[in-house]
Write an enzyme that holds these catalytic residues in place. Structure first.
Site, mmCIF file in Angstrom:
data_model
loop_
_atom_site.group_PDB
_atom_site.id
_atom_site.type_symbol
_atom_site.label_atom_id
_atom_site.label_comp_id
_atom_site.label_asym_id
_atom_site.label_seq_id
_atom_site.Cartn_x
_atom_site.Cartn_y
_atom_site.Cartn_z
ATOM 1 N N ASN A 255 12.224 -14.010 -30.835
ATOM 2 C CA ASN A 255 12.056 -13.063 -31.939
ATOM 3 C C ASN A 255 13.230 -12.091 -31.848
ATOM 4 O OD1 ASN A 255 11.261 -11.172 -33.798
ATOM 5 N ND2 ASN A 255 9.308 -10.678 -32.803
ATOM 6 N N ARG B 151 10.836 -16.721 -34.650
ATOM 7 C CA ARG B 151 10.020 -15.925 -35.569
ATOM 8 C C ARG B 151 10.948 -15.289 -36.603
ATOM 9 N NH1 ARG B 151 5.976 -10.931 -34.204
ATOM 10 N NH2 ARG B 151 5.441 -10.536 -36.361
ATOM 11 N N HIS C 242 2.557 -10.420 -41.162
ATOM 12 C CA HIS C 242 1.591 -10.754 -40.092
ATOM 13 C C HIS C 242 0.925 -12.109 -40.347
ATOM 14 C CE1 HIS C 242 1.040 -6.179 -39.237
ATOM 15 N NE2 HIS C 242 1.819 -6.698 -38.316
ATOM 16 N N HIS D 154 -5.481 -6.647 -38.961
ATOM 17 C CA HIS D 154 -4.533 -6.732 -37.831
ATOM 18 C C HIS D 154 -3.991 -5.326 -37.601
ATOM 19 C CE1 HIS D 154 -1.121 -8.681 -35.509
ATOM 20 N NE2 HIS D 154 -0.750 -7.421 -35.640
ATOM 21 N N ASN E 193 0.975 -1.545 -33.915
ATOM 22 C CA ASN E 193 1.915 -0.516 -34.385
ATOM 23 C C ASN E 193 2.166 -0.688 -35.875
ATOM 24 O OD1 ASN E 193 2.546 1.116 -32.094
ATOM 25 N ND2 ASN E 193 3.435 -0.736 -31.203
ATOM 26 N N GLY E 194 2.346 -1.944 -36.282
ATOM 27 C CA GLY E 194 2.290 -2.284 -37.704
ATOM 28 C C GLY E 194 0.852 -2.667 -37.990
ATOM 29 N N ARG F 202 4.700 4.254 -39.811
ATOM 30 C CA ARG F 202 4.918 3.960 -41.238
ATOM 31 C C ARG F 202 3.801 4.550 -42.076
ATOM 32 N NH1 ARG F 202 5.424 -2.396 -40.655
ATOM 33 N NH2 ARG F 202 6.044 -2.194 -38.476
ATOM 34 N N ASP G 19 0.828 6.501 -31.036
ATOM 35 C CA ASP G 19 0.035 5.612 -30.198
ATOM 36 C C ASP G 19 -1.451 5.948 -30.309
ATOM 37 O OD1 ASP G 19 0.560 3.755 -27.535
ATOM 38 O OD2 ASP G 19 -1.257 4.967 -27.424
ATOM 39 N N ARG H 43 -4.081 5.008 -28.685
ATOM 40 C CA ARG H 43 -4.821 5.352 -27.461
ATOM 41 C C ARG H 43 -4.574 6.806 -27.066
ATOM 42 N NH1 ARG H 43 -4.247 1.029 -22.824
ATOM 43 N NH2 ARG H 43 -2.371 0.811 -24.057
ATOM 44 N N GLY I 225 -3.578 -4.705 -31.199
ATOM 45 C CA GLY I 225 -3.864 -3.799 -30.077
ATOM 46 C C GLY I 225 -5.019 -2.851 -30.338
ATOM 47 N N GLY J 45 -7.316 -3.114 -32.967
ATOM 48 C CA GLY J 45 -8.501 -3.891 -33.352
ATOM 49 C C GLY J 45 -9.177 -4.559 -32.173
ATOM 50 N N ASN K 14 -9.013 -3.497 -28.990
ATOM 51 C CA ASN K 14 -9.349 -2.608 -27.866
ATOM 52 C C ASN K 14 -10.088 -1.330 -28.217
ATOM 53 O OD1 ASN K 14 -8.012 -3.967 -25.565
ATOM 54 N ND2 ASN K 14 -6.232 -3.735 -26.899
ATOM 55 N N GLU L 46 0.238 -14.694 -31.670
ATOM 56 C CA GLU L 46 1.233 -15.207 -32.606
ATOM 57 C C GLU L 46 2.186 -16.184 -31.924
ATOM 58 O OE1 GLU L 46 1.667 -10.867 -33.660
ATOM 59 O OE2 GLU L 46 2.595 -11.778 -35.414
HETATM 60 P P1 ADP Z 1 2.511 -4.281 -31.869
HETATM 61 O O1 ADP Z 1 2.224 -4.154 -33.330
HETATM 62 O O2 ADP Z 1 3.745 -3.554 -31.436
HETATM 63 O O3 ADP Z 1 2.385 -5.699 -31.338
HETATM 64 P P2 ADP Z 1 -0.005 -3.859 -30.485
HETATM 65 O O4 ADP Z 1 -0.726 -4.924 -31.247
HETATM 66 O O5 ADP Z 1 0.226 -4.081 -29.033
HETATM 67 O O6 ADP Z 1 1.359 -3.449 -31.169
HETATM 68 O O7 ADP Z 1 -0.851 -2.502 -30.665
HETATM 69 C C1 ADP Z 1 -0.407 -1.291 -30.164
HETATM 70 C C2 ADP Z 1 -1.453 -0.235 -30.496
HETATM 71 O O8 ADP Z 1 -2.694 -0.585 -29.873
HETATM 72 C C3 ADP Z 1 -1.063 1.153 -29.998
HETATM 73 O O9 ADP Z 1 -1.338 2.129 -30.990
HETATM 74 C C4 ADP Z 1 -2.011 1.325 -28.801
HETATM 75 O O10 ADP Z 1 -2.315 2.679 -28.548
HETATM 76 C C5 ADP Z 1 -3.226 0.598 -29.305
HETATM 77 N N1 ADP Z 1 -4.149 0.299 -28.199
HETATM 78 C C6 ADP Z 1 -3.979 -0.545 -27.167
HETATM 79 N N2 ADP Z 1 -5.025 -0.448 -26.306
HETATM 80 C C7 ADP Z 1 -5.876 0.484 -26.811
HETATM 81 C C8 ADP Z 1 -7.122 1.038 -26.401
HETATM 82 N N3 ADP Z 1 -7.728 0.648 -25.289
HETATM 83 N N4 ADP Z 1 -7.688 1.973 -27.180
HETATM 84 C C9 ADP Z 1 -7.095 2.371 -28.325
HETATM 85 N N5 ADP Z 1 -5.916 1.902 -28.771
HETATM 86 C C10 ADP Z 1 -5.310 0.963 -28.024
#
Ligand code: ADP
Length: 405
Positions: free
Chosen positions: A12, A90, A179, A207, A210-211, A240, A282, A284, A330, A332, A334, A385
């Site tokens: 990628n 990709r 996506h 999905h 970050n995006g 964004r 972020d 989290r 991430g 969805g 977690n 992916e």
């Molecule tokens: P990308 O789009 O870069 O692939 P990810 O799918 O890894 O990103 O998602 C990143 C996001 O997921 C960040 O905002 C991160 O804080 C969030 N995230 C990861 N783990 C947790 C968690 N346990 N609780 C809340 N948010 C989380």
């Protein structure tokens, strides 16, 4: 002859980065993955990750080719170079030309390049990555897998903007969606997990990384999605904005005298959760800050959830029937809290959450999190992916062998 499975390399290529993963064709978990970053700048590094190991190396000549050479040296060190059977690239934007993954030929490269007008940051980097990998690995098949391809099943009413039709006819300004590789994977897994009929089902998949985007999938096909011509439309994301009144953008440009590039940076890099919270992109971190009473973090998350629920409800109206809402990415996969906040807002659709299963479905687990009696099921399905790219690449490589036999 060795009975070891073939290896596939997934690349990628971004403007200053090269993400990679090496898989064998039998396991969805990568043998090796990582990222070369700050390419073209100072302090470029490449990070290799394996199951229990992480290695960071400086890159002397800080360009994409140096990064690929470092990766190939690492593969050689493992004795994997000879087992490498194909490369999957990709690619962000396939325009209307690419409805499926495809083997790379000179014509395909020219067509990906031609889509650069629609994705000026992403497609030129992908073309660079493809040319470079072809030069280094000329004797194995290369395939392109597009973020947009899965959404080419959208009907005109879902993909047209209400702009003068000449903009669509002449400039191909329309909604494409992104996506797609993730949605294709997650839809297939959700159908399996929930025991749905592959030819008769309706899902809304969110999905959230970050995006972030959401898509309505009917009978395995995308029928509507929140991202548009670019990955800026739709949901609130890390940095964004997602949807903004186009009139507000005109107003901001006039009032602040912003250039096009400044507005681009504002919408793509300074907005979303970061812009709202004035703290972080972020999720989290924002959840932890909201716990401590940080007001910006709290309403950043609330705007995110409000917009998401509005989209999930709206997307469901493109389906014949809603069988399930599926969370991935991430956030969805977690965030127990964001899923709970979202489903609470979907009560008008009769969706209800099982708090106990929601609380324990994290960290890459798939599972059902709806309560008995919920109008549709709610599930968590981790995305993969890279694995979808491996599967497409292996299939295209096998077909090429059959056709040439
Ligand atoms: P990308 O789009 O870069 O692939 P990810 O799918 O890894 O990103 O998602 C990143 C996001 O997921 C960040 O905002 C991160 O804080 C969030 N995230 C990861 N783990 C947790 C968690 N346990 N609780 C809340 N948010 C989380």
């Amino acid at each position: 002859m060795s009975a070891e499975p073939r290896l596939m390399l997934v690349l990628n290529s971004g403007s200053s980065s090269l993400k990679f993963a090496v898989h064998d064709t039998e396991h969805p978990t990568p043998l090796l993955f990582g990222l070369a970053e700050r390419l073209g700048g100072e302090n470029a590094v490449i990070t290799f990750r394996e199951a229990d190991r992480k290695k960071v190396l400086p890159l002397e000549a800080a360009n994409h080719t140096a990064a690929l050479d470092a990766l190939l040296a690492e593969l050689s060190h493992h004795g994997w170079l000879d087992r490498l059977a194909a490369v999957g690239h990709r690619v962000a934007h396939g325009g209307e030309r690419f409805t499926h993954s495809t083997l790379i030929t000179p014509d395909v490269i020219a067509d990906i390049d031609a889509c650069s007008a629609l994705a000026p940051l992403h497609n030129p980097a992908a073309v660079l990555g493809i040319r470079m990998a072809l030069a280094r690995l000329p004797n194995i098949p290369h395939a392109a897998v597009f973020d947009t391809a899965f959404h080419q099943t959208l009907k005109p009413e879902a993909y047209l903007y209400a702009l003068p039709m000449s903009l669509y006819r002449e400039q191909r300004v329309r909604r494409y969606g992104f996506h797609g590789t993730s949605y294709r994977f997650v839809a297939r897994e959700a159908v399996r997990l929930l025991g749905l009929d592959p030819a008769d089902h309706g899902l809304v998949i969110a999905h959230l990384g970050n995006g972030a985007s959401a898509t309505a999938v009917q009978d395995g096909q995308s029928v509507d999605t929140s991202m548009g011509m670019t990955p800026l439309e739709g949901l609130v994301m890390g940095t964004r904005s997602g949807d903004v009144d186009p009139g507000a953008l005109l107003h901001i440009m006039r009032m602040l005298g912003l250039s096009v590039d400044q507005l681009d940076a504002l919408l793509n890099k300074q907005s979303g959760l970061l812009g709202l919270s004035e703290l972080s992109n972020d999720c989290r971190e924002l959840e932890a800050a909201a716990e401590r009473g940080h007001a910006g973090a709290q309403f950043g998350l609330e705007v995110f959830v409000h917009r998401l629920a509005r989209y999930v409800g709206g997307l469901a109206m493109s389906l014949r029937r809603l069988d399930a809402v599926v969370f991935t990415g991430g956030i969805g996969e977690n965030s127990v809290r964001m899923r709970a906040m979202t489903v609470t807002r979907l009560r008008a659709l009769g969706l209800t959450l099982d708090e106990a299963t929601n609380a324990v479905t994290t960290g890459g687990q798939a599972g059902l999190i709806s309560a008995v009696g919920s109008s549709a099921r709610i599930a968590v399905v981790p995305t993969n992916e890279e694995w979808m790219i491996v599967c497409d690449t292996a299939e295209l490589a096998d077909r090429a062998v059959l056709e040439s036999a």
